[in-house]
Scaffold this active site. Structure first.
Site, mmCIF file in Angstrom:
data_model
loop_
_atom_site.group_PDB
_atom_site.id
_atom_site.type_symbol
_atom_site.label_atom_id
_atom_site.label_comp_id
_atom_site.label_asym_id
_atom_site.label_seq_id
_atom_site.Cartn_x
_atom_site.Cartn_y
_atom_site.Cartn_z
ATOM 1 N N GLY A 138 12.240 5.236 11.208
ATOM 2 C CA GLY A 138 12.874 4.188 10.402
ATOM 3 C C GLY A 138 11.910 3.084 10.012
ATOM 4 C CB CYS A 139 9.445 1.179 11.982
ATOM 5 S SG CYS A 139 10.667 0.530 13.151
ATOM 6 C CB THR A 140 7.229 5.295 9.235
ATOM 7 O OG1 THR A 140 6.597 5.199 10.521
ATOM 8 C CG2 THR A 140 6.282 5.914 8.236
ATOM 9 N N GLY A 176 8.569 0.338 5.975
ATOM 10 C CA GLY A 176 7.259 -0.145 5.535
ATOM 11 C C GLY A 176 6.797 0.539 4.262
#
Length: 155
Positions: free
Chosen positions: A45-47, A50
């Site tokens: 999710g963070c990738t 970003g």
């Protein structure tokens, strides 16, 4: 320390960042600053979040908005994540949770059936004068960047 409040000036902060920098709110006077808090480098999710900010960087630039990602990961971890994903913006390392506390993003979350303390995915928009003008909490990655851009275009 107080908590950042909509419509109020955000207290200055200073944190280590990628590119061997130390960044503060004062560094962005005269520009809009978008702080997006995410749980952990190199997670799906963070990738994805970003990458979405990366892929829309020209639109943010055109709207005079600087993006900074924030998590509790080390600068060394951030450097690898930023390089691997070709992020055109810096990542702040908030290992002592100074900024996380200021924006009240540390929450108890369920992870694999256990309660863990972690960052609730959240984004904050600070105007050219250092005033918090918008916040998005419990962010859903899929449509988030479009929501932020839509707000910026109307602001």
């Amino acid at each position: 320390m107080t908590t950042a409040t909509l419509g109020q000036t955000v207290p200055d902060f200073q944190l280590p960042a990628t590119g061997d920098k130390t960044l503060s709110l004062a560094d962005f006077a005269g520009k809009k600053l978008l702080l997006y808090f995410y749980p952990k480098d190199n997670t799906p999710g963070c990738t994805q979040e970003g990458q979405a900010f990366r892929d829309h960087i020209q639109q943010f630039d055109a709207l005079h908005t600087v993006i900074l990602g924030v998590s509790r990961d080390s600068v060394k971890m951030h450097e690898g994540f930023k390089c691997k994903q070709a992020f055109p913006f810096d990542l702040l390392s908030d290992q002592d949770e100074q900024l996380c506390r200021l924006f009240d993003v540390i929450k108890m979350k369920n992870m694999y059936g256990k309660q863990v303390r972690g960052i609730e995915r959240s984004t904050f928009l600070i105007d050219e004068n250092g005033v918090l003008i918008q916040e998005w909490r419990k962010v859903k990655v899929k449509t988030h960047v479009e929501d932020v851009l839509q707000y910026l275009q109307q602001a």
